[in-house]
Design a protein around this motif. Sequence first.
Motif, PDB file in Angstrom:
ATOM      1  N   GLN A 236       0.821  -1.200   0.000  1.00  0.00           N
ATOM      2  CA  GLN A 236       0.000   0.000   0.000  1.00  0.00           C
ATOM      3  C   GLN A 236       0.861   1.257   0.000  1.00  0.00           C
ATOM      4  O   GLN A 236       0.582   2.224  -0.727  1.00  0.00           O
ATOM      5  N   ARG A 237       1.925   1.251   0.796  1.00  0.00           N
ATOM      6  CA  ARG A 237       2.804   2.415   0.829  1.00  0.00           C
ATOM      7  C   ARG A 237       3.535   2.593  -0.501  1.00  0.00           C
ATOM      8  O   ARG A 237       3.788   3.729  -0.937  1.00  0.00           O
ATOM      9  N   TYR A 239       2.314   1.781  -3.491  1.00  0.00           N
ATOM     10  CA  TYR A 239       1.342   2.395  -4.398  1.00  0.00           C
ATOM     11  C   TYR A 239       1.293   3.906  -4.190  1.00  0.00           C
ATOM     12  O   TYR A 239       1.329   4.696  -5.147  1.00  0.00           O
ATOM     13  N   THR A 240       1.207   4.316  -2.940  1.00  0.00           N
ATOM     14  CA  THR A 240       1.090   5.739  -2.626  1.00  0.00           C
ATOM     15  C   THR A 240       2.343   6.504  -3.032  1.00  0.00           C
ATOM     16  O   THR A 240       2.267   7.581  -3.640  1.00  0.00           O
ATOM     17  N   ALA A 241       3.516   5.943  -2.718  1.00  0.00           N
ATOM     18  CA  ALA A 241       4.778   6.620  -3.031  1.00  0.00           C
ATOM     19  C   ALA A 241       4.988   6.731  -4.532  1.00  0.00           C
ATOM     20  O   ALA A 241       5.443   7.771  -5.034  1.00  0.00           O
ATOM     21  N   GLY A 243       2.602   6.676  -6.889  1.00  0.00           N
ATOM     22  CA  GLY A 243       1.624   7.611  -7.427  1.00  0.00           C
ATOM     23  C   GLY A 243       2.054   9.051  -7.228  1.00  0.00           C
ATOM     24  O   GLY A 243       1.937   9.893  -8.128  1.00  0.00           O
ATOM     25  N   SER A 244       2.594   9.327  -6.050  1.00  0.00           N
ATOM     26  CA  SER A 244       3.075  10.671  -5.757  1.00  0.00           C
ATOM     27  C   SER A 244       4.258  11.036  -6.635  1.00  0.00           C
ATOM     28  O   SER A 244       4.338  12.157  -7.165  1.00  0.00           O
ATOM     29  N   SER A 280      -4.017  -2.336  -3.409  1.00  0.00           N
ATOM     30  CA  SER A 280      -4.047  -0.998  -3.991  1.00  0.00           C
ATOM     31  C   SER A 280      -5.140  -0.153  -3.338  1.00  0.00           C
ATOM     32  O   SER A 280      -6.289  -0.598  -3.222  1.00  0.00           O
ATOM     33  N   PRO A 281      -4.833   1.078  -2.954  1.00  0.00           N
ATOM     34  CA  PRO A 281      -5.873   1.969  -2.423  1.00  0.00           C
ATOM     35  C   PRO A 281      -6.906   2.342  -3.490  1.00  0.00           C
ATOM     36  O   PRO A 281      -8.056   2.620  -3.178  1.00  0.00           O
ATOM     37  N   ASP A 282      -6.488   2.355  -4.759  1.00  0.00           N
ATOM     38  CA  ASP A 282      -7.390   2.695  -5.865  1.00  0.00           C
ATOM     39  C   ASP A 282      -6.831   2.060  -7.133  1.00  0.00           C
ATOM     40  O   ASP A 282      -6.083   2.693  -7.887  1.00  0.00           O
ATOM     41  N   ARG A 285      -7.552   3.751 -10.616  1.00  0.00           N
ATOM     42  CA  ARG A 285      -6.753   4.957 -10.833  1.00  0.00           C
ATOM     43  C   ARG A 285      -5.297   4.603 -11.119  1.00  0.00           C
ATOM     44  O   ARG A 285      -4.639   5.269 -11.934  1.00  0.00           O
ATOM     45  N   SER A 286      -4.791   3.573 -10.466  1.00  0.00           N
ATOM     46  CA  SER A 286      -3.407   3.146 -10.711  1.00  0.00           C
ATOM     47  C   SER A 286      -3.235   2.677 -12.149  1.00  0.00           C
ATOM     48  O   SER A 286      -2.260   3.032 -12.825  1.00  0.00           O
TER      49      SER A 286
END
Length: 393
Positions: A236-237, A239-241, A243-244, A280-282, A285-286
């Motif tokens: 999860q982290r 995915y976030t990193a 995406g950012s 995945s949080p989304d 979108r990914s």
Amino acid sequence: VDAASKAIPSQGLQAQALVGELVRQFVDKVGADLARAEDPDDIAPMATGIAAVVKNAGVNSLEAPQVQSICSLTLSEIMKSLQRESAMQGADGVQQPKLPFSEADDDDDDEDEDGLDLGELGLEETEEHDARVALCAIFGACFKVSPEAFVSHSLPTLQPLMQQWLSKEGPCRALGLHLACDLCEHLGERAVEAWPTFMEQVLQALGSKESEERNTAAFTVVLAAQVPQFGPSYGQRAYTALGSAIQSFKAKKSDDDALRAADNAVAALCQLCLSQPAVSPDLERSWQAVFARLPLKADLEESQRVNRKLLAEAQKPNGGNLGSMARVAQVLGYLCEVYGRSEHCDEELQRDVCTAFASLQQGALESLVSQFSPKQQKKVERIISDGRARGAA
């Protein structure tokens, strides 16, 4: 060494003993020169030569004491390189601060367009940096040919050093990231136990201002995400990193390093979607972020790997981790677009794309093609025609 290694299947222990002896002689000779060398421009090619010879030895062809000796030599030379660089920066090992816009800065080639002195932060690329990267390749070769020996004898020594190197900005962090990448590439699931040493820092480096650090970190995620344990621990982290990072860093067309870092961030996000969709949080979108940036622009070797992975997943029952036939259609439509572009779709992949479409039942083919764009539909006609020609041949 390469020839002797290839003879092991037919010649057995005799060829294996010859490989070990040839490697020993080469490392003894070049290693002695390496230990005496002080110029990083001399060190880098010698290290590259040792790495190539060790790699050519083949898996499990070296004894544990040999691996330990080679790794000890490599680590010693890395530490000497860091000491030389530190000595150049000041007697106490710290870059001496400069006054902004001082006269000493007039001829400073390391100052960027914003007036930030990269040398002051220890972030400039130097000959010593290049030498250390070449030395790290020796570790990578040892991972590859003798993973068990490396894990048992050398990794315990390296782990605390990696933690130290990764803990702060500067030349050491890039070194630690390269080692982390090599561990994930050559040890696979066996690297899981070492992940706590470096994985948090790898994820942080996805947002680094340094292109090399972002590139190495992203490729490390590409490798690690293929291991099932990655998802629950870091998915999860990651995915976030990623995406950012994809949103934050816009590479200029003239900046090859930044372009490659951007490509590998997209490749890493794609690998997460393929291997770790559940965390995945989304996910939608990914996938959108991935397809908006395909094909990759600068890292064409990675582009071909990504395209092959996408085809392989699309061919699994029900589209595998693609999750829906709509996503399968999106993947196949995209592959139609890159078909015929050798930089993204080599001859082997083109053949496999033809085979994939030829294997579809007419109803399934029509259903998929109906979801393609007009451009993609036109390309399908060519693919099917090429497939028939290949079959006739």
